[in-house]
Structures are given as structure tokens and as C-alpha cells.
Design a protein around this motif. Sequence first.
Motif, PDB file in Angstrom:
ATOM      1  N   ILE A 172      -0.014   0.661 -14.865  1.00 29.96           N
ATOM      2  CA  ILE A 172       0.662  -0.095 -15.925  1.00 29.96           C
ATOM      3  C   ILE A 172       0.496   0.700 -17.217  1.00 29.96           C
ATOM      4  O   ILE A 172      -0.617   0.937 -17.664  1.00 29.96           O
ATOM      5  CB  ILE A 172       0.054  -1.501 -16.089  1.00 29.96           C
ATOM      6  N   LYS A 173       1.630   1.096 -17.794  1.00 30.25           N
ATOM      7  CA  LYS A 173       1.599   1.856 -19.044  1.00 30.25           C
ATOM      8  C   LYS A 173       2.123   0.976 -20.166  1.00 30.25           C
ATOM      9  O   LYS A 173       3.189   0.374 -20.047  1.00 30.25           O
ATOM     10  CB  LYS A 173       2.448   3.126 -18.930  1.00 30.25           C
ATOM     11  N   LEU A 174       1.350   0.902 -21.245  1.00 27.01           N
ATOM     12  CA  LEU A 174       1.742   0.096 -22.398  1.00 27.01           C
ATOM     13  C   LEU A 174       2.553   0.936 -23.388  1.00 27.01           C
ATOM     14  O   LEU A 174       2.558   2.169 -23.327  1.00 27.01           O
ATOM     15  CB  LEU A 174       0.502  -0.468 -23.095  1.00 27.01           C
ATOM     16  N   GLU A 175       3.213   0.259 -24.317  1.00 29.58           N
ATOM     17  CA  GLU A 175       3.999   0.944 -25.353  1.00 29.58           C
ATOM     18  C   GLU A 175       3.130   1.875 -26.187  1.00 29.58           C
ATOM     19  O   GLU A 175       3.580   2.904 -26.665  1.00 29.58           O
ATOM     20  CB  GLU A 175       4.662  -0.091 -26.264  1.00 29.58           C
ATOM     21  N   SER A 176       1.868   1.524 -26.353  1.00 31.51           N
ATOM     22  CA  SER A 176       0.939   2.334 -27.152  1.00 31.51           C
ATOM     23  C   SER A 176       0.502   3.611 -26.433  1.00 31.51           C
ATOM     24  O   SER A 176      -0.132   4.472 -27.025  1.00 31.51           O
ATOM     25  CB  SER A 176      -0.307   1.509 -27.490  1.00 31.51           C
ATOM     26  N   GLY A 177       0.818   3.715 -25.141  1.00 39.25           N
ATOM     27  CA  GLY A 177       0.412   4.872 -24.354  1.00 39.25           C
ATOM     28  C   GLY A 177      -0.817   4.611 -23.496  1.00 39.25           C
ATOM     29  O   GLY A 177      -1.153   5.409 -22.631  1.00 39.25           O
ATOM     30  N   LYS A 178      -1.489   3.499 -23.736  1.00 36.43           N
ATOM     31  CA  LYS A 178      -2.669   3.146 -22.943  1.00 36.43           C
ATOM     32  C   LYS A 178      -2.243   2.843 -21.511  1.00 36.43           C
ATOM     33  O   LYS A 178      -1.194   2.255 -21.277  1.00 36.43           O
ATOM     34  CB  LYS A 178      -3.384   1.945 -23.551  1.00 36.43           C
ATOM     35  N   VAL A 179      -3.086   3.253 -20.562  1.00 35.28           N
ATOM     36  CA  VAL A 179      -2.753   3.111 -19.147  1.00 35.28           C
ATOM     37  C   VAL A 179      -3.849   2.314 -18.435  1.00 35.28           C
ATOM     38  O   VAL A 179      -5.034   2.550 -18.640  1.00 35.28           O
ATOM     39  CB  VAL A 179      -2.605   4.501 -18.474  1.00 35.28           C
ATOM     40  N   TYR A 180      -3.406   1.380 -17.590  1.00 32.71           N
ATOM     41  CA  TYR A 180      -4.309   0.612 -16.726  1.00 32.71           C
ATOM     42  C   TYR A 180      -3.917   0.898 -15.289  1.00 32.71           C
ATOM     43  O   TYR A 180      -2.727   0.930 -14.963  1.00 32.71           O
ATOM     44  CB  TYR A 180      -4.198  -0.886 -16.996  1.00 32.71           C
ATOM     45  N   VAL A 181      -4.907   1.102 -14.425  1.00 34.41           N
ATOM     46  CA  VAL A 181      -4.647   1.312 -13.006  1.00 34.41           C
ATOM     47  C   VAL A 181      -5.416   0.237 -12.245  1.00 34.41           C
ATOM     48  O   VAL A 181      -6.629   0.106 -12.393  1.00 34.41           O
ATOM     49  CB  VAL A 181      -5.067   2.727 -12.548  1.00 34.41           C
ATOM     50  N   LEU A 182      -4.688  -0.525 -11.427  1.00 32.73           N
ATOM     51  CA  LEU A 182      -5.250  -1.637 -10.664  1.00 32.73           C
ATOM     52  C   LEU A 182      -4.957  -1.445  -9.180  1.00 32.73           C
ATOM     53  O   LEU A 182      -4.101  -0.641  -8.816  1.00 32.73           O
ATOM     54  CB  LEU A 182      -4.629  -2.963 -11.106  1.00 32.73           C
ATOM     55  N   SER A 183      -5.621  -2.232  -8.339  1.00 32.96           N
ATOM     56  CA  SER A 183      -5.319  -2.186  -6.912  1.00 32.96           C
ATOM     57  C   SER A 183      -5.291  -3.605  -6.331  1.00 32.96           C
ATOM     58  O   SER A 183      -6.236  -4.056  -5.708  1.00 32.96           O
ATOM     59  CB  SER A 183      -6.334  -1.321  -6.160  1.00 32.96           C
ATOM     60  N   PRO A 184      -4.153  -4.316  -6.535  1.00 32.66           N
ATOM     61  CA  PRO A 184      -4.018  -5.639  -5.927  1.00 32.66           C
ATOM     62  C   PRO A 184      -3.802  -5.504  -4.416  1.00 32.66           C
ATOM     63  O   PRO A 184      -3.344  -4.461  -3.932  1.00 32.66           O
ATOM     64  CB  PRO A 184      -2.786  -6.221  -6.613  1.00 32.66           C
ATOM     65  N   GLU A 185      -4.126  -6.553  -3.681  1.00 33.58           N
ATOM     66  CA  GLU A 185      -3.970  -6.519  -2.214  1.00 33.58           C
ATOM     67  C   GLU A 185      -2.505  -6.325  -1.818  1.00 33.58           C
ATOM     68  O   GLU A 185      -2.212  -5.632  -0.858  1.00 33.58           O
ATOM     69  CB  GLU A 185      -4.531  -7.810  -1.604  1.00 33.58           C
ATOM     70  N   ASN A 186      -1.582  -6.924  -2.558  1.00 38.61           N
ATOM     71  CA  ASN A 186      -0.143  -6.789  -2.293  1.00 38.61           C
ATOM     72  C   ASN A 186       0.534  -6.154  -3.501  1.00 38.61           C
ATOM     73  O   ASN A 186       1.088  -6.855  -4.356  1.00 38.61           O
ATOM     74  CB  ASN A 186       0.478  -8.165  -2.009  1.00 38.61           C
ATOM     75  N   PRO A 187       0.516  -4.821  -3.586  1.00 37.14           N
ATOM     76  CA  PRO A 187       1.048  -4.151  -4.782  1.00 37.14           C
ATOM     77  C   PRO A 187       2.528  -4.438  -5.059  1.00 37.14           C
ATOM     78  O   PRO A 187       2.912  -4.618  -6.210  1.00 37.14           O
ATOM     79  CB  PRO A 187       0.835  -2.664  -4.503  1.00 37.14           C
ATOM     80  N   GLU A 188       3.356  -4.493  -4.017  1.00 38.23           N
ATOM     81  CA  GLU A 188       4.786  -4.706  -4.233  1.00 38.23           C
ATOM     82  C   GLU A 188       5.045  -6.096  -4.807  1.00 38.23           C
ATOM     83  O   GLU A 188       5.831  -6.269  -5.738  1.00 38.23           O
ATOM     84  CB  GLU A 188       5.569  -4.516  -2.924  1.00 38.23           C
ATOM     85  N   GLU A 189       4.372  -7.098  -4.263  1.00 34.87           N
ATOM     86  CA  GLU A 189       4.527  -8.467  -4.766  1.00 34.87           C
ATOM     87  C   GLU A 189       4.028  -8.564  -6.213  1.00 34.87           C
ATOM     88  O   GLU A 189       4.659  -9.201  -7.058  1.00 34.87           O
ATOM     89  CB  GLU A 189       3.751  -9.436  -3.876  1.00 34.87           C
ATOM     90  N   PHE A 190       2.910  -7.918  -6.486  1.00 36.99           N
ATOM     91  CA  PHE A 190       2.327  -7.904  -7.830  1.00 36.99           C
ATOM     92  C   PHE A 190       3.301  -7.280  -8.828  1.00 36.99           C
ATOM     93  O   PHE A 190       3.576  -7.846  -9.885  1.00 36.99           O
ATOM     94  CB  PHE A 190       1.004  -7.127  -7.787  1.00 36.99           C
ATOM     95  N   MET A 191       3.851  -6.117  -8.487  1.00 36.07           N
ATOM     96  CA  MET A 191       4.788  -5.427  -9.371  1.00 36.07           C
ATOM     97  C   MET A 191       6.069  -6.244  -9.572  1.00 36.07           C
ATOM     98  O   MET A 191       6.589  -6.343 -10.682  1.00 36.07           O
ATOM     99  CB  MET A 191       5.133  -4.042  -8.812  1.00 36.07           C
ATOM    100  N   SER A 192       6.557  -6.835  -8.508  1.00 41.62           N
ATOM    101  CA  SER A 192       7.765  -7.660  -8.585  1.00 41.62           C
ATOM    102  C   SER A 192       7.547  -8.858  -9.500  1.00 41.62           C
ATOM    103  O   SER A 192       8.423  -9.197 -10.313  1.00 41.62           O
ATOM    104  CB  SER A 192       8.153  -8.115  -7.183  1.00 41.62           C
TER     105      SER A 192
END
Length: 159
Positions: A132-152
Amino acid sequence: MKEYTTAKMDKRTKIFTVIILLFLLLLPLFPYLLKPLNNIISVLSLVIILIVVISSYSLIPKKIIINDSIIFIKNSFGKISIPLHKINSIKRLEKKNLNFRTFGVGGLFGYFGYFNGREVWSVTNVEKKVKIKLESGKVYVLSPENPEEFMSDIQNRLQ
């Protein structure tokens, strides 16, 4: 409000965790090989190891919660908040690139803290990473069990 579980550890992370834990358990026995015997070093190293293991385990994200305006990543120490309206992009990271740990845990129960400079990681499974990249340039990296559902879900809330 929707709640997502964090992905279970992948095989590589499990193996790395077992190797580190075995090494850490054997480390306090090393002073017994020294002459003269020094119990203080052994006890002190055991205390430090317990603090490291408990702290690392506490950093495991327990759940990821999304409401209409914020993503919360909760672990035993507290929560990280990511405002939805500040998200610039979200994508799945399929490649397992070489990453540099800046400050954090790099393999014991997962990958938590700062990596590659300013990226904030809360990853337990490197095969299910979402960036997940924010407008400020900060980046978060996560690992949900269902990545596609999470992103959707996030993309639907952004529209």
C-alpha cells in the motif's frame, strides 16, 4: 467494518523461525563450556533472549480491520492506522526480491518493522504480500490471508 486475518507463516518463515529459536535456546549453554564457569553471562543472555522472543512474537499482526476511512493493523503493542483517503496505490507483491531490514524483525515469526529504508512491514507470509503506497510516498506491506479479497475491498471503498 471488515476484519481480515493475517496470513499464516509460509514455509520459509517457519524454517527460519525454528532455526533462530534453536540457536537462541542453545546460546545460554555456551558459557558452560568456558573455564572458569560464569553463570552471570548465561542468565543474562537467557533474559535478553526471552525479551527478544517475546517482543518478536508480540509484533505479529493479530488482525487487519478496514472501516470506511481507516485500515488498522493490530498487534499486541498497539495498532497502525492507514487513512484510506491517502492511499495512492495498492498492489500485490508476487516477487521475492532482496529486501534490506532497516529496523525491525527479519524472519523470527515474520517480518515486522522498517525495510528498504522507509517501508513499514507487517508480514507473516512473503507469498501473500500486499503493498500500500500513500500519496506522501510512505509504503506499508501487509500479508492478509486473502490478499485478493483484501485488495478488492480497499479498491471498492476508495471509489
